[in-house]
Design a protein around this motif. Structure first.
Motif, PDB file in Angstrom:
ATOM      1  N   ASN A 163       4.784   9.400   4.676  1.00  0.00           N
ATOM      2  CA  ASN A 163       3.442   8.061   4.342  1.00  0.00           C
ATOM      3  C   ASN A 163       2.669   8.612   4.656  1.00  0.00           C
ATOM      4  O   ASN A 163       1.634   8.258   5.270  1.00  0.00           O
ATOM      5  N   LEU A 164       2.326  10.166   4.673  1.00  0.00           N
ATOM      6  CA  LEU A 164       0.724  10.649   5.185  1.00  0.00           C
ATOM      7  C   LEU A 164       0.173  11.662   4.425  1.00  0.00           C
ATOM      8  O   LEU A 164       0.845  12.202   3.765  1.00  0.00           O
ATOM      9  N   ALA A 224      -2.713   0.103   6.139  1.00  0.00           N
ATOM     10  CA  ALA A 224      -2.488   2.229   6.395  1.00  0.00           C
ATOM     11  C   ALA A 224      -3.776   2.293   7.251  1.00  0.00           C
ATOM     12  O   ALA A 224      -4.848   1.022   6.712  1.00  0.00           O
ATOM     13  N   GLU A 225      -4.341   3.609   7.441  1.00  0.00           N
ATOM     14  CA  GLU A 225      -5.435   4.333   8.063  1.00  0.00           C
ATOM     15  C   GLU A 225      -5.713   5.129   7.518  1.00  0.00           C
ATOM     16  O   GLU A 225      -5.161   6.103   7.563  1.00  0.00           O
ATOM     17  N   THR A 239      -2.518   7.210   6.313  1.00  0.00           N
ATOM     18  CA  THR A 239      -1.162   7.154   6.993  1.00  0.00           C
ATOM     19  C   THR A 239      -1.329   5.734   6.817  1.00  0.00           C
ATOM     20  O   THR A 239      -1.556   4.780   7.047  1.00  0.00           O
ATOM     21  N   ALA A 240       0.298   5.866   6.634  1.00  0.00           N
ATOM     22  CA  ALA A 240       1.150   4.850   6.830  1.00  0.00           C
ATOM     23  C   ALA A 240       1.484   4.189   7.900  1.00  0.00           C
ATOM     24  O   ALA A 240       2.189   3.737   8.316  1.00  0.00           O
ATOM     25  N   ASN A 241       1.481   5.003   8.847  1.00  0.00           N
ATOM     26  CA  ASN A 241       2.686   5.447  10.320  1.00  0.00           C
ATOM     27  C   ASN A 241       1.985   4.377  11.254  1.00  0.00           C
ATOM     28  O   ASN A 241       0.409   3.996  10.825  1.00  0.00           O
ATOM     29  N   VAL A 290       0.587  -0.968  -0.236  1.00  0.00           N
ATOM     30  CA  VAL A 290      -0.114   0.061   0.058  1.00  0.00           C
ATOM     31  C   VAL A 290       1.202   1.117  -0.105  1.00  0.00           C
ATOM     32  O   VAL A 290       1.855   1.124   1.314  1.00  0.00           O
ATOM     33  N   ILE A 291       1.039   2.402  -0.844  1.00  0.00           N
ATOM     34  CA  ILE A 291       1.579   3.103  -1.440  1.00  0.00           C
ATOM     35  C   ILE A 291       0.910   5.129  -1.066  1.00  0.00           C
ATOM     36  O   ILE A 291      -0.351   4.477  -1.427  1.00  0.00           O
TER      37      ILE A 291
END
Length: 452
Positions: free
Chosen positions: A407-408, A381-382, A438-440, A190-191
């Motif tokens: 990554n946001l 991701a979220e 975000t992927a954080n 997921v990018i």
């Protein structure tokens, strides 16, 4: 918060895992001692073996100090009784899972009389999600933000699509559409893309926009999002009943194939406008005789995951219409995701997501300002919706001057009912609803999007 979960099935175990990870103090109650021991050891929760409707059991679980009790056993009546006793014993908020259609028309009366904070019906909520997909068949998945005013939609880039090979920064000017690309799913990754990122065939793209603008976008892509005109449903359970009820209201013709003759007779009375077929939905000859090649959508909703998966794979080879597959066991999600099953629906997963959204909204009054949270590709991701409280240090600062984490992406700002697709010069104000992808690790506050 201190939360008690009664019932440690699939939903209860998911809730225990996620809520404990989010820092809540969790107690679980179940009559199965081995299940209680396993969950307690795995997620560092207090485990109590017993009946959740027992005052002494609830007291042992800490009901007197609990903020919330969630009852998700297999019995509707037990769930309601647990909540009733919890309200009297601890004066905490309560959530009950209630599945029987008999109670669906009485949900508001039950909720108000017992003093429940929330009643959730898994099959009904799953049917609502499926109805949205059948009314917008171009999408694989649709999630709602800001009370339904903003949609997060996933779709696959088809062969020959006009966006195949297009950079994201060129989409607005070339398509004249005000949507924002949030994520790209490619090769199991997921990018969160920047403007230079190039979209390719077979990518799973997530966009965020109000419904009307999303429709305009799909029209420009040639993926005309007209609702389906008819559907064939295999299986005549609660989910099929709720789905048929909703589809018929929108003028979509419904054909249900069900093995059990008695259930067919019940459905004929409950759904007089639907066509009910008594037969085996896995019989290829029957499907052909009932006009499979002419249907625009197909939903495999039996109680057996393997049967649903094989049915959807077979039908995929026969039609180009919308396909929905019910899968309850989500532990094999990587295998299931690799199959071409159309849109995958899991009532148990939907139930846990709705309850988690309520808990996060409830937690706002204690400090956090998360309104809604959705997982994208499970935990990769979220998408998070924040309500901006007074005193936020982000208020009034142009977005281009914010030192955002990697990554946001700030995807949407909803202000007084108006949705803004954010640009660098836009800023956040008190009372805004802000959606961030975000992927954080999970963000607990809007200020967490900053590096420092």
């Amino acid at each position: 918060m201190q939360i008690i979960i009664v019932g440690c099935g699939k939903v209860g175990s998911i809730l225990a895992e996620v809520l404990s990870q989010e820092g809540h103090d969790i107690s679980i109650i179940d009559t199965n001692d081995s299940v209680v021991e396993e969950i307690s050891n795995n997620y560092d929760t207090l485990g109590v073996v017993g009946n959740g409707a027992s005052y002494s059991v609830l007291k042992e679980a800490g009901i007197e100090k609990a903020h919330l009790l969630i009852a998700v056993t297999d019995s509707d009546e037990l769930n309601l009784l647990c909540c009733l006793i919890a309200r009297k014993a601890g004066n905490c908020r309560t959530i009950a899972r209630v599945r029987n259609p008999i109670y669906s028309d009485e949900a508001r009366f039950i909720k108000d009389t017992i003093g429940l904070s929330m009643i959730i019906n898994p099959e009904y909520e799953a049917a609502c999600e499926m109805t949205r997909l059948l009314r917008f068949p171009s999408a694989i998945d649709i999630n709602l933000f800001n009370r339904g005013h903003v949609e997060l939609l996933n779709f696959e880039v088809e062969q020959g699509s006009i966006i195949d090979g297009m950079q994201i920064k060129d989409m607005r000017s070339k398509l004249k559409c005000d949507v924002l690309v949030c994520t790209i799913e490619r090769d199991e990754k997921v990018i969160i893309p920047n403007g230079d990122f190039k979209i390719l065939e077979n990518d799973i793209v997530s966009i965020i926009a109000p419904h009307k603008k999303a429709v305009e976008f799909f029209v420009k892509l040639g993926m005309i999002p007209n609702p389906v005109k008819n559907t064939m449903i295999i299986g005549g359970g609660k989910l099929s009943y709720y789905l048929s009820q909703q589809l018929l209201k929108y003028g979509i013709s419904v054909k249900i194939v069900e093995k059990d003759r008695t259930r067919c007779e019940e459905l004929t009375e409950l759904l007089p406008k639907a066509m009910i077929i008594n037969g085996d939905g896995t019989d290829k000859k029957l499907l052909k005789e009932e006009g499979l090649k002419d249907i625009e959508s197909f939903a495999s909703l039996t109680g057996i995951d393997e049967e649903n998966i094989l049915l959807s794979l077979y039908v995929r080879s026969k039609i180009k219409g919308k396909i929905i597959t019910k899968v309850n066991r989500i532990c094999f999600d990587e295998v299931i995701d690799s199959l071409n099953l159309g849109s995958i629906i899991s009532p148990k997963y939907i139930t846990s997501e709705y309850i988690l959204q309520y808990v996060r909204a409830m937690n706002n009054s204690i400090g956090s300002n998360v309104e809604t949270l959705y997982k994208i590709k499970k935990d990769k991701a979220e998408a998070i919706e924040f309500y901006v409280n007074e005193g936020s240090k982000l208020i009034g600062v142009p977005l281009e001057k914010l030192d955002l984490k990697d990554n946001l992406l700030i995807c949407s700002i909803n202000r007084n009912g108006k949705t803004i697709t954010p640009m660098g010069q836009d800023h956040i104000e008190k009372g805004d609803y802000v959606i961030v992808v975000t992927a954080n690790a999970r963000l607990h506050d809007l200020s967490d999007i900053l590096r420092r």
